[in-house]
Write a protein that holds these residues in place. Sequence first.
Motif, PDB file in Angstrom:
ATOM      1  N   ALA A  55       0.806  -1.225   0.000  1.00 15.35           N
ATOM      2  CA  ALA A  55       0.000   0.000   0.000  1.00 15.35           C
ATOM      3  C   ALA A  55       0.835   1.269   0.000  1.00 15.35           C
ATOM      4  CB  ALA A  55      -0.938  -0.010   1.204  1.00 15.35           C
ATOM      5  N   LEU A  56       1.811   1.357   0.907  1.00 19.44           N
ATOM      6  CA  LEU A  56       2.517   2.627   1.043  1.00 19.44           C
ATOM      7  C   LEU A  56       3.347   2.988  -0.194  1.00 19.44           C
ATOM      8  CD1 LEU A  56       3.493   2.591   4.815  1.00 19.44           C
ATOM      9  CD2 LEU A  56       1.451   3.457   3.696  1.00 19.44           C
ATOM     10  N   ARG A  58       2.745   2.120  -3.178  1.00 21.45           N
ATOM     11  CA  ARG A  58       1.782   2.436  -4.227  1.00 21.45           C
ATOM     12  C   ARG A  58       1.241   3.856  -4.052  1.00 21.45           C
ATOM     13  NH1 ARG A  58      -3.220  -1.489  -4.606  1.00 21.45           N
ATOM     14  NH2 ARG A  58      -1.715  -3.011  -5.334  1.00 21.45           N
ATOM     15  N   ILE A  59       0.780   4.148  -2.823  1.00 24.54           N
ATOM     16  CA  ILE A  59       0.213   5.477  -2.588  1.00 24.54           C
ATOM     17  C   ILE A  59       1.284   6.543  -2.778  1.00 24.54           C
ATOM     18  CG2 ILE A  59      -0.885   6.960  -0.882  1.00 24.54           C
ATOM     19  CD1 ILE A  59      -2.146   4.503   0.320  1.00 24.54           C
TER      20      ILE A  59
ATOM     21  N   PHE B  52      -6.567   0.104   1.936  1.00 29.68           N
ATOM     22  CA  PHE B  52      -5.246   0.515   1.459  1.00 29.68           C
ATOM     23  C   PHE B  52      -4.734  -0.331   0.303  1.00 29.68           C
ATOM     24  CE2 PHE B  52      -5.252   2.558   5.593  1.00 29.68           C
ATOM     25  CZ  PHE B  52      -4.725   3.783   5.262  1.00 29.68           C
ATOM     26  N   VAL B  53      -5.273  -1.525   0.115  1.00 30.25           N
ATOM     27  CA  VAL B  53      -4.805  -2.353  -1.004  1.00 30.25           C
ATOM     28  C   VAL B  53      -5.844  -2.381  -2.113  1.00 30.25           C
ATOM     29  CG1 VAL B  53      -4.006  -4.611  -1.724  1.00 30.25           C
ATOM     30  CG2 VAL B  53      -3.344  -3.723   0.509  1.00 30.25           C
ATOM     31  N   THR B  56      -6.716   1.252  -3.383  1.00 28.21           N
ATOM     32  CA  THR B  56      -5.748   1.979  -4.208  1.00 28.21           C
ATOM     33  C   THR B  56      -5.358   1.183  -5.443  1.00 28.21           C
ATOM     34  OG1 THR B  56      -3.887   1.008  -3.022  1.00 28.21           O
ATOM     35  CG2 THR B  56      -4.752   3.059  -2.153  1.00 28.21           C
ATOM     36  N   ARG B  59      -4.616   2.909  -8.837  1.00 28.49           N
ATOM     37  CA  ARG B  59      -3.474   3.824  -8.959  1.00 28.49           C
ATOM     38  C   ARG B  59      -3.827   5.026  -9.800  1.00 28.49           C
ATOM     39  NH1 ARG B  59       1.619   1.092  -8.570  1.00 28.49           N
ATOM     40  NH2 ARG B  59       1.360  -1.062  -7.982  1.00 28.49           N
ATOM     41  N   GLN B  67      -9.723   5.476  -2.847  1.00 27.39           N
ATOM     42  CA  GLN B  67      -8.312   5.811  -2.973  1.00 27.39           C
ATOM     43  C   GLN B  67      -8.040   7.156  -2.325  1.00 27.39           C
ATOM     44  OE1 GLN B  67      -6.700   5.587  -6.986  1.00 27.39           O
ATOM     45  NE2 GLN B  67      -5.016   6.889  -6.337  1.00 27.39           N
ATOM     46  N   GLU B  71      -5.381   7.865   0.542  1.00 28.19           N
ATOM     47  CA  GLU B  71      -4.347   8.887   0.389  1.00 28.19           C
ATOM     48  C   GLU B  71      -4.401   9.883   1.547  1.00 28.19           C
ATOM     49  OE1 GLU B  71      -4.954  10.592  -3.423  1.00 28.19           O
ATOM     50  OE2 GLU B  71      -4.262   8.798  -4.459  1.00 28.19           O
ATOM     51  N   TYR B  74      -2.752   8.287   4.482  1.00 28.96           N
ATOM     52  CA  TYR B  74      -1.310   8.312   4.245  1.00 28.96           C
ATOM     53  C   TYR B  74      -0.754   9.700   4.543  1.00 28.96           C
ATOM     54  CZ  TYR B  74       2.974   7.819   1.374  1.00 28.96           C
ATOM     55  OH  TYR B  74       4.247   7.784   0.917  1.00 28.96           O
ATOM     56  N   PHE B  93       8.190   5.783   9.145  1.00 29.73           N
ATOM     57  CA  PHE B  93       6.807   5.986   8.720  1.00 29.73           C
ATOM     58  C   PHE B  93       6.000   4.693   8.614  1.00 29.73           C
ATOM     59  CE2 PHE B  93       4.021   6.458   4.848  1.00 29.73           C
ATOM     60  CZ  PHE B  93       2.972   7.030   5.519  1.00 29.73           C
ATOM     61  N   MET B  97       2.670   4.123  10.711  1.00 30.42           N
ATOM     62  CA  MET B  97       1.445   3.930   9.928  1.00 30.42           C
ATOM     63  C   MET B  97       0.759   2.622  10.323  1.00 30.42           C
ATOM     64  SD  MET B  97      -0.201   5.494   7.484  1.00 30.42           S
ATOM     65  CE  MET B  97      -1.583   5.104   6.437  1.00 30.42           C
TER      66      MET B  97
END
Lengths: 184, 250
Positions: A55-56, A58-59, B52-53, B56, B59, B67, B71, B74, B93, B97
């Motif tokens: 995830a990270l 990708r984001i 989160f998977v 997103t 993309r 998404q 974001e 994040y 991070f 997270m």
Amino acid sequence: MATQTQEAVAHGADAAGHVAANVGMPQLDISTFSNQIFWLVVTLVLIYMLLSRVALPRIGSVLAERRGMITSDIAAAEELKEKASEAEQAYQKALADARNEAARIIAEAKAEIAKDLQQATARADEELAVKAAEAEKRISAIRASALESVTLVARDTAEAVVAAFGGAVDAKAVETAVATRLKG
Amino acid sequence: MAAEEAQTGLVFHPMDQFIVKPLFGGDAIYWYTPTNVTLWMGLTVLAVALLFVIGTRGRAVVPTRMQSVAEMGYGFVYKMIEDVTGKEGLKYFPYVMTLFCFIVFANFVGLLPKSFTTTSHIAVTAVLAVSVFAAVTLLGFAKKGVGFLGLFWVSSAPLALRPILALIEVISYFVRPVSHSIRLAGNMMAGHAVIKVFAAFGAIAAISPLSILAITAMYGLEILVCFIQAYVFTILTCVYLKDAVGDAHH
């Protein structure tokens, strides 16, 4: 009361399965700690894997890509704006040039026309003057010839009148008489 | 509890929701037994994965709603670390997270009716807090060596006061994991227990509308608390991390 409490405790213990000694807070039942901690560690490792592997990154890449795109789009827009203003300036300049050119052409044409006109007027005046002089000459000629004719007519008439009265026509006397009459 | 049952017929079991039970019958809870802890932590992982998977997956440069939320999460944590800990903190991070995601999703999943709130257990929050504490302490010594102890020696105070302040600082340092963990577990437990108590009053017809109103209000408050406690836990982690990796003295 005591038995009742004990019963309740036993009941609670049944429901709880494992909360035998401590009916108060299930949070303080130490016998479940190892279970919770084990599953917590499993959970945290799973979430960490999901986030750090998938995830990270990708984001992060999506955000970076978006930032790059926005920056380049803004730059492109800026450039286009510059171009547009340049084009406008060029257009304004062309317009001003065309105006000046037109004004110049108009002025030239006016000057030429004025010159032509002046020339034409001068020529016409000249011709007119020539013609007027000719006419004058002719008029004076006509006038002279008219006077001559009058003298002639008067003499002829006088001779005729004298002849009619039966006199002898003295051409010389008639002529002098007519001449004096015409003068007087 | 017994007295209450005997007197009014009201049944107050506000704490039953926190009992750890095996999922597939039986009494014994060993460390590997699949329990309701397993179930609800698994759902937490699923929720994280969903947002989160799966969320997103596209993309997309112009994000979908899911998404966009991912974001935002994040950016929220990233900015928090950047603001509180500084640039050096950004290395950690993913760990921060992970903490934030686990806590916030466990809190929210625990708000579903009939659910089990894993973060209301001191065992869970203590592990989280102690790992933060241990990580920060080890990291501090690894990065700064003995200089890390300068944290307790307040150089801006008068010399005479410093030993006393050092003692206070040391105590407060070791109390950190306690307050850090009990704050989260206590908040979660209290809110859920209060809702349960209000729910029990719903059994009396005359006051059940009031009870429903109170539950609704509490539920709204709990939604707030769920997020705020996750936020507080994470930001405190960042503050502690700053002691270890940041260069500024406090």
